[in-house]
Design a protein around this motif. Structure first.
Motif, PDB file in Angstrom:
ATOM      1  N   ASP A 241      -5.732   3.916   0.102  1.00  0.00           N
ATOM      2  CA  ASP A 241      -5.665   2.750  -0.820  1.00  0.00           C
ATOM      3  C   ASP A 241      -6.810   1.874  -1.472  1.00  0.00           C
TER       4      ASP A 241
ATOM      5  N   THR B  22      -9.781  -1.538   4.393  1.00  0.00           N
ATOM      6  CA  THR B  22      -9.098  -1.126   3.515  1.00  0.00           C
ATOM      7  C   THR B  22     -10.335  -1.821   2.303  1.00  0.00           C
TER       8      THR B  22
ATOM      9  N   ASP C 108       1.333  -1.064  -0.178  1.00  0.00           N
ATOM     10  CA  ASP C 108       0.428  -0.162   0.097  1.00  0.00           C
ATOM     11  C   ASP C 108       1.103   1.264  -0.559  1.00  0.00           C
TER      12      ASP C 108
END
Length: 315
Positions: free
Chosen positions: A147, A179, A130
């Motif tokens: 991300d 995420t 990331d």
């Protein structure tokens, strides 16, 4: 009016301490921002609870590096925006692919155990670094919020490589769990079939506020708003906008939430908050004696079985 006739302000003795307090709070906030949000080019030592699994961990890492693989890129020719990932193809032709999101201050290598688990289940595996981690560019860690936009591009690459008939699973642990939760609220291609989020937080703001109190014994105000403003100027977004819960409200994909019952880093109540926010088909599995990101290590066989049960139902 003579200057000598002006009476001293009754607030003078208060203003000076307040100014000092504000300056002190800003200094603390700046230091906390540096600690939490600036990239580090190493993986910090793991928790004491997980150090007992070190030998097993490095066996997985050895496997990861020995496997036939490809390096994939986003923005390959732009050193300030370049993102890097490892793609491990399944043995034989496979249309199902898992995209694995790593944890805070980790990298793609640190997800080797999950990569092997899914590879053994017949999946192609894509593990990105990331922003602000590993071999990818970025001065700051975005805790999954920015991300998620990169993962949309990784999804497109998988579809281009594997085919329009791809079936894609999104999987993440800790920051990676958040995420994929944040990614869930975006307009995902139809090839994305399901999501598994292990110990993701409900929002960056809530996680920061929790850690301020637990680790530093600091109040939410004025520190969190100051850190949020610093991050807005440095990375382009305030912490209020970066919420797993708000994104999960828009999610339409089946999702499995996994969380350690003894997690004191991302407390398990956040798993229930994320679960309640979700309107799509959903399951939750709390592993009673597992600490943060320990659910796999605590019982790998049970972990794989629970994942397979979810995938048999929804993938």
């Amino acid at each position: 009016m003579k200057l000598s006739s002006i009476k001293p302000s009754p607030f003078k003795s208060v203003i000076l301490p307040l100014t000092a307090i504000t300056a002190g709070s800003f200094w603390i906030s700046l230091k906390l921002f540096d600690i939490a949000f600036k990239r580090v080019d190493y993986v910090p030592e793991t928790s004491k609870e997980k150090q007992q699994y070190a030998d097993q961990y490095y066996e997985y890492v050895d496997w990861f590096h020995k496997m036939p693989s490809e390096e994939w890129y986003l923005n390959r020719d732009d050193p300030d925006k370049k993102m890097v990932a490892t793609y491990i193809p399944a043995e034989g032709i496979a249309k199902k692919t898992v995209i694995i999101a790593h944890g805070y201050k980790g990298n793609r290598e640190t997800m080797a155990n999950y990569a092997q688990m899914f590879h053994n289940m017949g999946y192609n595996v894509l593990t990105p670094d990331d922003r602000g981690h590993g071999d990818s560019a970025g001065k700051y860690i975005s805790f999954g919020w920015l991300d998620r936009l990169d993962y949309l591009k990784w999804i497109d690459q998988v579809i281009d490589h594997v085919g329009e008939d791809s079936k894609i699973l999104l999987f993440g642990v800790s920051m990676g769990g958040a995420t994929v939760e944040m990614l869930s609220g975006e307009r995902l291609p139809t090839q994305v079939k399901a999501i598994i989020a292990d110990c993701g937080y409900s929002s960056i703001k809530e996680e920061l506020t929790y850690l301020l109190k637990k680790q530093y014994h600091l109040p939410e105000y004025p520190v969190e708003p100051m850190v949020s403003e610093i991050n807005k100027r440095a990375a382009g977004f305030g912490l209020d906008s970066a919420s797993s819960m708000k994104q999960l409200e828009k999610n339409t994909r089946p999702i499995l939430f996994i969380h350690g019952g003894k997690d004191t880093y991302v407390p398990s109540y956040m798993a229930y908050e994320n679960y309640q926010a979700t309107h799509a088909p959903k399951q939750i599995w709390i592993v009673p004696n597992a600490t943060h990101a320990e659910s796999f290590w605590y019982d790998p066989v049970a972990y794989k079985r629970r994942v397979q049960e979810f995938l048999r139902t929804y993938f």
